[in-house]
Scaffold this motif. Structure first.
Motif, mmCIF file in Angstrom:
data_model
loop_
_atom_site.group_PDB
_atom_site.id
_atom_site.type_symbol
_atom_site.label_atom_id
_atom_site.label_comp_id
_atom_site.label_asym_id
_atom_site.label_seq_id
_atom_site.Cartn_x
_atom_site.Cartn_y
_atom_site.Cartn_z
ATOM 1 N N ALA A 179 -3.023 5.612 1.570
ATOM 2 C CA ALA A 179 -3.021 7.219 1.319
ATOM 3 C C ALA A 179 -2.959 7.595 2.725
ATOM 4 O O ALA A 179 -2.545 8.848 2.983
ATOM 5 C CB ALA A 179 -4.275 7.330 0.846
ATOM 6 N N SER A 180 -3.147 7.067 3.817
ATOM 7 C CA SER A 180 -3.098 7.360 5.205
ATOM 8 C C SER A 180 -1.608 7.229 5.890
ATOM 9 O O SER A 180 -1.524 7.590 7.029
ATOM 10 C CB SER A 180 -4.040 6.629 6.174
ATOM 11 N N GLY A 181 -0.863 6.802 5.009
ATOM 12 C CA GLY A 181 0.521 6.533 5.501
ATOM 13 C C GLY A 181 0.938 4.984 6.224
ATOM 14 O O GLY A 181 1.992 4.831 6.443
ATOM 15 N N GLY A 182 -0.092 4.205 5.985
ATOM 16 C CA GLY A 182 0.179 2.686 6.612
ATOM 17 C C GLY A 182 0.949 1.967 5.515
ATOM 18 O O GLY A 182 0.633 2.111 4.424
ATOM 19 N N GLN A 183 1.826 1.019 6.120
ATOM 20 C CA GLN A 183 2.557 0.058 5.067
ATOM 21 C C GLN A 183 1.793 -0.881 4.637
ATOM 22 O O GLN A 183 1.004 -1.322 5.408
ATOM 23 C CB GLN A 183 3.962 -0.220 5.800
ATOM 24 N N LEU A 184 1.947 -1.140 3.397
ATOM 25 C CA LEU A 184 1.509 -2.176 2.515
ATOM 26 C C LEU A 184 2.436 -3.503 2.304
ATOM 27 O O LEU A 184 3.529 -2.883 1.524
ATOM 28 C CB LEU A 184 0.790 -1.567 1.415
ATOM 29 N N GLY A 185 2.285 -4.396 2.833
ATOM 30 C CA GLY A 185 3.113 -5.440 2.505
ATOM 31 C C GLY A 185 4.501 -5.469 3.593
ATOM 32 O O GLY A 185 4.594 -4.617 4.225
ATOM 33 N N ARG A 218 9.018 10.803 0.423
ATOM 34 C CA ARG A 218 7.897 10.171 -0.160
ATOM 35 C C ARG A 218 7.450 10.410 -1.366
ATOM 36 O O ARG A 218 7.912 11.773 -1.768
ATOM 37 C CB ARG A 218 6.578 10.459 0.908
ATOM 38 N N VAL A 219 7.457 9.731 -2.465
ATOM 39 C CA VAL A 219 7.007 10.011 -3.929
ATOM 40 C C VAL A 219 5.808 9.258 -4.002
ATOM 41 O O VAL A 219 5.255 8.091 -3.464
ATOM 42 C CB VAL A 219 8.092 9.433 -4.672
ATOM 43 N N ALA A 220 5.202 9.752 -5.126
ATOM 44 C CA ALA A 220 3.926 8.884 -5.580
ATOM 45 C C ALA A 220 4.401 7.826 -6.367
ATOM 46 O O ALA A 220 5.197 7.639 -6.874
ATOM 47 C CB ALA A 220 2.985 9.740 -6.560
ATOM 48 N N TRP A 221 3.449 6.680 -6.325
ATOM 49 C CA TRP A 221 3.733 5.537 -6.994
ATOM 50 C C TRP A 221 2.970 5.273 -8.235
ATOM 51 O O TRP A 221 1.682 5.167 -8.102
ATOM 52 C CB TRP A 221 3.345 4.195 -6.006
ATOM 53 N N PRO A 222 3.705 5.306 -9.469
ATOM 54 C CA PRO A 222 3.073 5.095 -10.500
ATOM 55 C C PRO A 222 2.956 3.836 -11.145
ATOM 56 O O PRO A 222 2.322 3.586 -12.424
ATOM 57 C CB PRO A 222 4.003 5.958 -11.481
ATOM 58 N N GLY A 223 3.217 2.701 -10.331
ATOM 59 C CA GLY A 223 3.341 1.415 -11.017
ATOM 60 C C GLY A 223 2.344 0.320 -10.864
ATOM 61 O O GLY A 223 2.332 -0.702 -11.275
ATOM 62 N N GLY A 224 1.094 0.869 -10.275
ATOM 63 C CA GLY A 224 -0.112 0.049 -10.106
ATOM 64 C C GLY A 224 0.073 -0.875 -9.218
ATOM 65 O O GLY A 224 0.602 -0.559 -8.014
ATOM 66 N N PRO A 225 -0.823 -2.124 -9.055
ATOM 67 C CA PRO A 225 -0.763 -3.042 -8.017
ATOM 68 C C PRO A 225 0.503 -3.811 -7.892
ATOM 69 O O PRO A 225 1.417 -4.032 -8.575
ATOM 70 C CB PRO A 225 -1.862 -4.201 -8.566
ATOM 71 N N VAL A 226 0.809 -3.888 -6.533
ATOM 72 C CA VAL A 226 2.038 -4.705 -6.130
ATOM 73 C C VAL A 226 1.594 -5.787 -5.106
ATOM 74 O O VAL A 226 0.742 -5.827 -4.517
ATOM 75 C CB VAL A 226 3.040 -3.629 -5.435
ATOM 76 N N PRO A 227 2.623 -6.689 -4.935
ATOM 77 C CA PRO A 227 2.225 -7.979 -4.200
ATOM 78 C C PRO A 227 2.532 -7.568 -2.551
ATOM 79 O O PRO A 227 3.364 -7.012 -2.341
ATOM 80 C CB PRO A 227 3.121 -9.064 -4.511
ATOM 81 N N VAL A 228 1.386 -7.718 -1.898
ATOM 82 C CA VAL A 228 1.540 -7.457 -0.372
ATOM 83 C C VAL A 228 1.350 -8.753 0.424
ATOM 84 O O VAL A 228 2.085 -8.534 1.390
ATOM 85 C CB VAL A 228 0.171 -6.563 -0.091
ATOM 86 N N SER A 231 5.157 -13.071 -3.327
ATOM 87 C CA SER A 231 4.876 -11.706 -2.741
ATOM 88 C C SER A 231 6.091 -10.846 -2.461
ATOM 89 O O SER A 231 6.000 -9.580 -2.008
ATOM 90 C CB SER A 231 3.826 -11.402 -1.743
ATOM 91 N N SER A 232 7.313 -11.302 -2.425
ATOM 92 C CA SER A 232 8.495 -10.487 -2.167
ATOM 93 C C SER A 232 8.937 -9.582 -3.061
ATOM 94 O O SER A 232 8.642 -9.498 -4.408
ATOM 95 C CB SER A 232 9.682 -11.630 -1.980
#
Length: 233
Positions: A144-150, A205-215, A220-221
């Protein structure tokens, strides 16, 4: 008395007569000129040098008073681009590259299979002109703050093609990763997804609708495919 033959006397008489006639002729013209009235005969060519009839001079070769003109090579012809403009090069039929400001990003519906999650990332031409997309887009999950995940997604080997998109048309790339619940990878649920068009620096930037992702962790790729025409498979 000597006897002279008659023939001798006759010959002497003729000689005497001829002599008398010659004296009379000489005394008749005191000037000593010939009075026959005929001009003296002259041999041809002895009185004056013979005059040769002048032959006409040989005709001089015709020459032109003006210098000969050397044909100069014709300047190369140039063809004006179609459309009547000559100051700028013609625009390719497919248009130039699409820029971030001309596009709209979206995430399509998931097409899962065999523990894999498969989402199409769609770039739609929102401008009023035709442009092109080629190669791989960039992608990054953010909180939410714009930090990258994974980590950044890896590129799936493929042959890039130039996709021409008219206003309202789209191109898509596949975003694939293993389901964290199946792989056991550490996961996070992103707030959004940053999508960067090929050869551009500014992302959408778009909203992510896919739930959890590997990080992080095993399997995790996240992978991306090259862009193709349309909105998905």
């Amino acid at each position: 008395m000597v006897h002279t033959p008659r023939s001798t006397r006759r010959g002497a008489l003729l000689v005497s007569t001829a002599a008398v006639l010659g004296l009379l002729a000489g005394c008749g013209n005191g000037s000593g000129e010939d009075v026959s009235g005929e001009p003296p005969a002259s041999s041809a060519g002895t009185g004056a040098p013979a005059r040769e009839t002048p032959s006409p001079p040989a005709a001089a070769p015709a020459t032109s008073s003006a210098p000969a003109r050397t044909a100069s090579p014709a300047p190369p012809r140039t063809t004006a681009p179609s459309g009547g403009t000559t100051g700028a090069p013609a625009t390719p039929a497919g248009g130039s590259r699409c820029h971030t400001s001309e596009l709209r990003a979206s995430v399509g519906r998931n097409d899962p299979g065999a523990g894999q999650e498969n989402f199409p990332l769609v770039l739609t031409n929102a401008s009023g002109r035709t442009c092109t997309l080629r190669g791989y887009p960039g992608a990054a999950f953010v909180n939410a703050s714009g930090g990258q995940l994974g980590a950044d997604p890896r590129r799936t080997p493929g042959t890039p093609v130039t996709v021409t998109v008219r206003p309202g048309q789209s191109a898509w790339a596949g975003l694939t990763f293993s389901n964290p619940e199946v792989s056991g990878a550490r996961s996070a649920t992103p707030a959004g997804l940053l999508v960067t068009p090929p050869d551009e620096r500014n992302p959408l930037r778009v909203a992510w609708p896919g739930g959890p992702v590997p990080v992080s962790g095993t399997a995790s790729s996240v992978r991306l495919t090259v862009l193709s025409p349309g909105t998905g498979p």
